[in-house]
Write an enzyme that holds these catalytic residues in place. Structure first.
Site, mmCIF file in Angstrom:
data_model
loop_
_atom_site.group_PDB
_atom_site.id
_atom_site.type_symbol
_atom_site.label_atom_id
_atom_site.label_comp_id
_atom_site.label_asym_id
_atom_site.label_seq_id
_atom_site.Cartn_x
_atom_site.Cartn_y
_atom_site.Cartn_z
ATOM 1 C CG ASP A 1 -5.117 -4.708 -11.642
ATOM 2 O OD1 ASP A 1 -4.541 -5.262 -12.752
ATOM 3 O OD2 ASP A 1 -4.338 -4.432 -10.687
ATOM 4 C CG ASP B 1 1.442 -14.014 -7.520
ATOM 5 O OD1 ASP B 1 1.722 -13.278 -8.292
ATOM 6 O OD2 ASP B 1 0.334 -14.032 -7.226
#
Length: 240
Positions: free
Chosen positions: A8, A128
């Protein structure tokens, strides 16, 4: 099963968030290029790179920097992609796949157009989910809200989809083990899809369990960055 190491990025630097919370951030000393070179050196086939600045802004913010990394190894890139042009530019820049999440729920027509324009192998649908009594509900708005749609509802809208990344948001970044019941169910239900598991992997045993469940891939971030799993060992257990 492929082990897909994750990185990330915020302001070009590797970080980790807990449950997607930008205030719960961990910074790492290793630079992005060095990290990818180590992934490649260990034998990884592809890496998962997230533009967190782009995810927060709703549009890619680190395009040029991520494009400069595509010469190291194949990348699956996520973070803020909302238009055909943005996706096309990233693919032309050398990304293997671009990840699309909430856009598929907000504008399914546009997402279907992306699949048609770039092909199913170039697009990963990221969902998600939070488990409820009604099933695996898809979350939106940085995990703060549920969409009112189940994972089954969303996937069934896109018969051309091939790659689906599923994150159990209550497991992500917690190093508490993946939701094996969820992933076993998905592997059985969607045998024609390449399901990538994300969230909770903390040990080689977790990887072995996901492999045995029939997953196509497992995205591993925090456990690698904090040396709980050595990538070479993980790749061996996963089957590369």
């Amino acid at each position: 099963m492929k082990l897909i190491p994750a990185m990330d990025l915020m302001d070009r630097a590797p970080v980790r968030l807990s449950k997607g919370d930008f205030t719960a951030r961990t910074d790492y000393e290793t630079g992005a290029r060095a990290a990818l070179e180590s992934f490649r050196g260990a034998g990884a086939d592809i890496a998962h790179v997230v533009d967190l600045d782009g995810a927060r802004a709703g549009e890619p913010r680190q395009h040029d920097f991520i494009a400069s990394l595509t010469d190291i190894m194949p990348l699956q890139v996520a973070g803020g992609f909302r238009t055909l042009d943005q996706v096309g530019r990233m693919l032309v820049a050398g990304a293997r796949r671009v990840v699309i999440g909430s856009l598929a729920l907000k504008d399914p027509t546009l997402f279907a157009e992306m699949l048609n324009s770039f092909g199913a192998d170039a697009i990963t649908l990221a969902l998600d989910v939070r488990l409820t009594n009604d099933g695996a509900m898809v979350a939106t708005h940085g995990w703060a809200e549920t969409s009112g749609q189940t994972l089954d509802d969303v996937v069934s809208n896109f018969p051309r989809i091939r790659h689906v990344l599923v994150t159990d948001i209550d497991k992500d970044g917690m190093l508490a083990g993946p939701n094996l019941a969820l992933y076993r169910s998905l592997a059985v239900t969607y045998q024609g899809l390449e399901i990538q598991a994300s969230g909770g992997v903390s040990s080689l045993d977790d990887l072995a369990a996901l492999r045995d469940a029939g997953l196509a891939g497992a995205i591993v971030g925090k456990a690698l960055w904090e040396d709980r799993i050595q990538l070479t060992d993980g790749l061996s257990v996963a089957g590369r």
